[in-house]
Design a protein around this motif. Structure first.
Motif: not given
Length: 284
Positions: A83, A85-88
């Motif tokens: 996750i 990858r999208n949340l940073y």
């Protein structure tokens, strides 16, 4: 402090880590490695959750921390779950650490760390990447982790960008990845790109043994009888077996001119550098 805390592996008498902080941006780990120890103290350990208000809490803690110490990230939950990858979340924390001059040791099984090289190049940082085996059995013991070949590629890419990399070759599990050829394959493939090899033996508790029984019943039947020693709540291989395995990894590391250490094994005399790879953080 709140989320950046002094590292203390349950006051293990065999821990030789330098004084440092620990930060886990996430709770739980999506890689679901069957040998993992976090299921013993984290509820729903293989379900990843972001800690509430984590960025605000990290900012607050950074103001209070001793900047002469470094932060190990992470010791219970991988800092690069899928996750991320999208949340940073991890990326934003690294930016904050860079801007505040915080020294960092990243511990991961994920090749997603490559995404943040632009930040890492401007930090006092080292990256420790775990590869347990290149054999097909990795699909059984690390079912949802990135494949070892992708981790090897991450090691190469970090090296090419001037980031110090440490190999964590652990855990060594009897009858799974304890043969000399398997261990040398990992060291040989990574040796041009790494500074140090860190190793340890599998130290099961009841929950991880149960997962071996469910996923590798043949291995479970072999390993359960040989774990006869208990230290600080975990089962250990007999000292003479541990010493033989750890010494073998050290000799192979020496063959490739690499520094070496073991983790919570009771043989600090075999170490040539700190047991966590932190000697390579300061490069800027």
């Amino acid at each position: 402090m709140d989320v950046i805390r002094e590292f203390d592996p349950w006051k293990s008498p065999l821990c030789t880590c330098p004084k440092k902080y620990s930060l886990n941006p996430y709770t739980g780990c999506s890689f679901s490695c069957i040998y993992c120890y976090i299921t013993g103290f984290i509820k729903d350990a293989f379900r990843v959750r972001v800690k509430k208000n984590i960025l605000k809490r990290v900012k607050r803690d950074v103001k209070k921390m001793n900047k002469s110490l470094f932060v190990s990230m992470s010791n219970s939950s991988d800092p690069y779950p899928y996750i991320e990858r999208n949340l940073y979340i991890t990326r934003e924390i690294l930016k904050l650490f860079r801007d505040e001059g915080v020294r960092v040791l990243i511990v991961t099984k994920s090749d997603l760390v490559k995404r943040d090289i632009d930040i890492l190049k401007d930090m006092n940082v080292a990256v420790s990447i775990t590869i347990t085996t290149f054999k097909e059995v990795y699909k059984k013991i690390e079912p949802f982790a990135p494949p070892p070949e992708r981790r090897l590629e991450a090691i190469k890419t970090l090296y090419e960008n001037g980031i110090p990399v440490i190999l964590r070759l652990d855990p060594i599990i009897p009858f799974v990845n304890d043969d000399k050829n398997s261990i040398e394959e990992i060291i040989e493939k990574t040796s041009p790109y790494i500074k140090q090899v860190i190793t340890s033996t599998f130290k099961p508790r009841w929950d991880s043994l149960k997962r071996f029984e469910e996923n590798l019943p043949g291995i479970h039947k072999k390993i359960k009888p040989i774990y006869t020693e208990k230290i600080h709540g975990s089962l250990y291989l007999p000292r003479e077996i541990r010493f033989r395995l750890i010494s073998m990894v050290k000799e192979l590391s020496k063959t490739y001119n690499l520094d070496f250490s073991s983790c919570r094994e009771g043989f600090p005399e075999l170490n040539t550098k700190s047991c966590d790879g932190s000697d390579f953080i300061d490069r800027i």
